[in-house]
Write an enzyme that holds these catalytic residues in place. Structure first.
Site, PDB file in Angstrom:
ATOM      1  N   SER A  20       0.860  -1.191   0.000  1.00  0.00           N
ATOM      2  CA  SER A  20       0.000   0.000   0.000  1.00  0.00           C
ATOM      3  C   SER A  20       0.890   1.232   0.000  1.00  0.00           C
ATOM      4  CB  SER A  20      -0.924  -0.005   1.221  1.00  0.00           C
ATOM      5  OG  SER A  20      -0.246   0.446   2.373  1.00  0.00           O
ATOM      6  N   MET A  45     -12.163   3.601   2.037  1.00  0.00           N
ATOM      7  CA  MET A  45     -12.441   4.112   3.378  1.00  0.00           C
ATOM      8  C   MET A  45     -13.236   5.402   3.196  1.00  0.00           C
ATOM      9  SD  MET A  45      -8.787   3.326   5.177  1.00  0.00           S
ATOM     10  CE  MET A  45      -7.897   3.367   3.604  1.00  0.00           C
ATOM     11  N   MET A  97      -8.824  -4.864   9.624  1.00  0.00           N
ATOM     12  CA  MET A  97      -7.900  -3.775   9.929  1.00  0.00           C
ATOM     13  C   MET A  97      -7.053  -4.152  11.140  1.00  0.00           C
ATOM     14  SD  MET A  97      -8.278  -1.248   7.750  1.00  0.00           S
ATOM     15  CE  MET A  97      -7.067  -0.245   8.562  1.00  0.00           C
ATOM     16  N   ASP A 145      -4.800  -5.757   7.185  1.00  0.00           N
ATOM     17  CA  ASP A 145      -4.454  -4.449   6.642  1.00  0.00           C
ATOM     18  C   ASP A 145      -4.040  -3.486   7.754  1.00  0.00           C
ATOM     19  OD1 ASP A 145      -6.239  -1.894   4.710  1.00  0.00           O
ATOM     20  OD2 ASP A 145      -4.110  -2.242   5.129  1.00  0.00           O
ATOM     21  N   HIS A 157      -9.177  -0.184  -1.500  1.00  0.00           N
ATOM     22  CA  HIS A 157      -9.727  -0.138  -0.134  1.00  0.00           C
ATOM     23  C   HIS A 157     -10.473   1.173   0.033  1.00  0.00           C
ATOM     24  CE1 HIS A 157      -8.710  -0.151   4.470  1.00  0.00           C
ATOM     25  NE2 HIS A 157     -10.006  -0.298   4.225  1.00  0.00           N
ATOM     26  N   ASP A 208      -5.350   2.815  -1.057  1.00  0.00           N
ATOM     27  CA  ASP A 208      -6.136   3.333   0.075  1.00  0.00           C
ATOM     28  C   ASP A 208      -6.852   4.618  -0.297  1.00  0.00           C
ATOM     29  OD1 ASP A 208      -3.553   2.101   2.124  1.00  0.00           O
ATOM     30  OD2 ASP A 208      -5.636   1.443   2.202  1.00  0.00           O
ATOM     31  N   GLY A 215       2.579  -1.654   3.915  1.00  0.00           N
ATOM     32  CA  GLY A 215       2.820  -0.259   3.554  1.00  0.00           C
ATOM     33  C   GLY A 215       4.201   0.187   3.977  1.00  0.00           C
ATOM     34  N   HIS A 257      -2.405  -2.391  -3.282  1.00  0.00           N
ATOM     35  CA  HIS A 257      -3.462  -1.995  -2.337  1.00  0.00           C
ATOM     36  C   HIS A 257      -3.579  -0.480  -2.364  1.00  0.00           C
ATOM     37  CE1 HIS A 257      -5.948  -2.520   1.297  1.00  0.00           C
ATOM     38  NE2 HIS A 257      -5.371  -1.407   1.724  1.00  0.00           N
ATOM     39  N   MET A 268      -9.397   7.466   0.687  1.00  0.00           N
ATOM     40  CA  MET A 268      -9.918   8.046   1.934  1.00  0.00           C
ATOM     41  C   MET A 268     -10.596   9.379   1.623  1.00  0.00           C
ATOM     42  SD  MET A 268      -6.874   7.009   4.577  1.00  0.00           S
ATOM     43  CE  MET A 268      -5.539   7.866   3.800  1.00  0.00           C
TER      44      MET A 268
HETATM   45  C1  DX5 Z   1      -4.680   2.436   6.767  1.00  0.00           C
HETATM   46  C2  DX5 Z   1      -4.611   1.693   5.435  1.00  0.00           C
HETATM   47  C3  DX5 Z   1      -3.521   0.674   5.389  1.00  0.00           C
HETATM   48  C4  DX5 Z   1      -2.132   1.270   5.653  1.00  0.00           C
HETATM   49  C5  DX5 Z   1      -1.115   0.170   5.831  1.00  0.00           C
HETATM   50  O1  DX5 Z   1      -5.933   3.065   6.878  1.00  0.00           O
HETATM   51  O2  DX5 Z   1      -5.825   1.025   5.171  1.00  0.00           O
HETATM   52  O3  DX5 Z   1      -3.551   0.037   4.120  1.00  0.00           O
HETATM   53  O4  DX5 Z   1      -1.761   2.071   4.569  1.00  0.00           O
HETATM   54  O5  DX5 Z   1       0.105   0.801   6.164  1.00  0.00           O
HETATM   55  P1  DX5 Z   1       1.114   0.052   7.169  1.00  0.00           P
HETATM   56  O6  DX5 Z   1       1.423  -1.266   6.504  1.00  0.00           O
HETATM   57  O7  DX5 Z   1       2.309   0.967   7.224  1.00  0.00           O
HETATM   58  O8  DX5 Z   1       0.418  -0.111   8.474  1.00  0.00           O
HETATM   59 ZN    ZN Z   2      -5.846  -0.245   3.394  1.00  0.00          ZN
END
Ligand code: DX5
Ligand code: ZN
Length: 238
Positions: free
Chosen positions: A8, A68, A150, A188, A66, A35, A210, A33, A37
């Site tokens: 991600s 969000m 999560m 995740d 994903h 993200d 990530g 992946h 938001m």
């Molecule tokens: C957070 C995201 C994750 C995040 C993961 O809201 O959904 O995908 O980017 O990042 P790491 O692996 O650094 O926790």
């Molecule tokens: Zn995510």
């Protein structure tokens, strides 16, 4: 079954996004992946379909999107098109590579949203935030292609794995097995080299990665290799 890795990009160098995409693809990523938001479901704002479309132009990897966001049902078609999915017109889903994951916390009628995603030719993912129990998605376990659990509070990369995540993964894998379902479980948030094996052994079949991949400590290739090696140890010592 080999555990899949889905990098991600929240901690990637977004000024060089295409380079970062190519780097993880060359390093053997299974999915990307993405993200999304909206500043409402979670405080940060990230990006929308136009960035997904730009990423689709530089990779053929499956896009694991994903969402969000609040009212995701309003955006599904735009993201499906941006990812190159084609509606399943009668025949088999044209593009089951694209995963659209919505959060149960944002979907009063989750079964309807799951069906909408599948009608767009995508795999339907359902997401659980840390405080949401597995029971909240029982109604869609048979229809979902992936359950996203999560490991951190949604919104930011670079956080530590919430310890209660591992038993939640085990409970979910046990529930799916009881129903004879081999549905992917994606963990995740908070995945690191030192907990990747535990996540896989707890039942996760997809690891979002990530900040463990995008950081100043090592290259993308080296970080991906370190994660793969940690997972290989899990398979060697089940
Ligand atoms: C957070 C995201 C994750 C995040 C993961 O809201 O959904 O995908 O980017 O990042 P790491 O692996 O650094 O926790
Ligand atoms: Zn995510």
């Amino acid at each position: 079954m080999t555990t899949k890795i889905a990098p991600s990009f929240l901690t990637a160098d977004l000024a060089r996004l295409a380079d970062e995409v190519r780097a993880v693809e060359q390093a053997g990523a299974d999915y990307l992946h993405l993200d999304v938001m909206d500043g409402h479901f979670v405080p940060p704002i990230s990006f929308g379909p136009i960035v997904v479309e730009a990423i689709r132009r530089v990779t053929t990897l499956p896009l694991d999107i994903h969402l969000m966001i609040e009212q995701p049902e309003r955006q599904l078609e735009a993201f499906a098109q941006a990812a190159g999915a084609k509606p399943a017109e009668g025949g088999p889903a044209a593009n089951t590579d694209t995963i659209l994951t919505v959060h149960v916390e944002a979907c009063p009628d989750l079964p309807a949203v799951v069906q909408q995603i599948k009608a767009l030719g995508c795999r339907a993912g359902v997401g659980l935030s840390p405080n949401t129990p597995i029971s909240a998605i029982e109604s869609v376990l048979d229809a979902a292609g992936q359950v996203l659990v999560m490991g951190v509070q949604p919104g930011w990369g670079g956080q530590a794995l919430i310890p209660a995540t591992l038993p939640k993964l085990r409970d979910l894998r046990a529930l799916l097995s009881e129903r004879g379902l081999a549905t992917d479980i994606e963990i995740d948030g908070g995945v690191k080299v030192d907990n990747a094996a535990s996540c896989a052994q707890a039942g996760a079949s997809v690891l979002v990665a990530g900040s463990v991949i995008f950081n100043d400590a090592a290259s993308v290739a080296d970080n991906m290799a370190a994660l793969r090696n940690a997972l290989a140890a899990a398979h060697a010592n089940p």
